[in-house]
Design a protein around this motif. Structure first.
Motif: not given
Length: 249
Positions: A101-127
């Motif tokens: 999930e975290k790697q996918l968010c970075q690959a698509i948005t270029g943003k990293q999910v913070p340690p201990g965080g969720l995709p929602s912390n960078i404005g993402c929702a993954v299904f």
């Protein structure tokens, strides 16, 4: 996915999420479930993604698919064109663990999910792909309705089916009894920590015992007992050292 309730992910993300991602990257090498869904259920995937776009109020939904599934990408794009859907397919490099999930968010948005965080912390929702299909079916057909068939107080009938399907060669019926009674030593002797929580035993159980849930409880009992024993040993050691210092003085 990780059994996180879809309705919670949706309701908690409305107004906070600006990027909706559908995970079409297989999480492990050689598995093909998502790939087959792209080829056989593209209308459900695109339909579910369209509903997600409306729910979150975003202009488009991004489906991330590894480029080694080109026929899957082609099928999705064909359906998108036919439905004029607010969905785009983004080809991803074939590398492990691209489906994380975290790697996918970075690959698509270029943003990293913070340690201990969720995709929602960078404005993402993954299904994932099949969750998206399930959303489409739930809205269009009302499914599921009465699929829940568990009972409040199930009784083991000692058929042994759970033993036969366990990939770790454990004895789930005994683990269930030990965990329900809080027998930590017996749980250790029965190797409960080897349980991988695959759910095969619960699936095959005709009595519908809450096996997997009980094994998670049993593991926590073992961990708590180990932590308590370690704390007691450390306290005893500290007391002995303190006593020695007093004697030496």
């Amino acid at each position: 996915g990780a059994t996180f309730p879809t309705h919670v992910k949706i309701s908690g993300g409305i107004g906070k999420v600006d990027t909706v991602i559908i995970n079409g990257a297989e999480c492990e090498p050689y598995i093909t479930g998502d790939h087959r869904s792209m080829l056989e259920r593209s209308e459900e995937i695109i339909g579910g993604a369209t509903y997600l776009a409306k729910m979150f109020g975003v202009e488009k939904v991004v489906i991330g698919v590894e480029v080694n599934k080109q026929n899957g990408i082609d099928q999705l794009n064909k359906t998108i064109a036919e439905k004029h859907a607010p969905v785009v397919v983004e080809g991803l490099r074939c590398r492990y663990p691209q489906g994380g999930e975290k790697q996918l968010c970075q690959a698509i948005t270029g943003k990293q999910v913070p340690p201990g965080g969720l995709p929602s912390n960078i404005g993402c929702a993954v299904f994932n792909i099949n969750t998206t299909c399930a959303i489409f079916r739930a809205i269009t057909t009302g499914m599921p309705e009465k699929e829940e068939q568990t009972v409040e107080h199930p009784q083991c009938i000692r058929c042994g089916k759970c033993v036969g399907v366990c990939p770790m060669h454990l004895e789930p019926l005994f683990l269930y009894q030990y965990a329900s009674k809080g027998l930590v030593d017996e749980l250790n002797d029965a190797h409960i920590m080897d349980c991988m929580e695959c759910g095969a035993c619960a699936y095959t159980c005709p009595a519908r015992l809450h096996l997997t849930h009980m094994f998670k409880t049993g593991k926590q009992l073992v961990k708590d007992a180990a932590a308590k024993a370690k704390a007691a040993a450390e306290a005893k050691k500290a007391a002995e050292e303190a006593k020695k210092e007093v004697v030496n003085k």
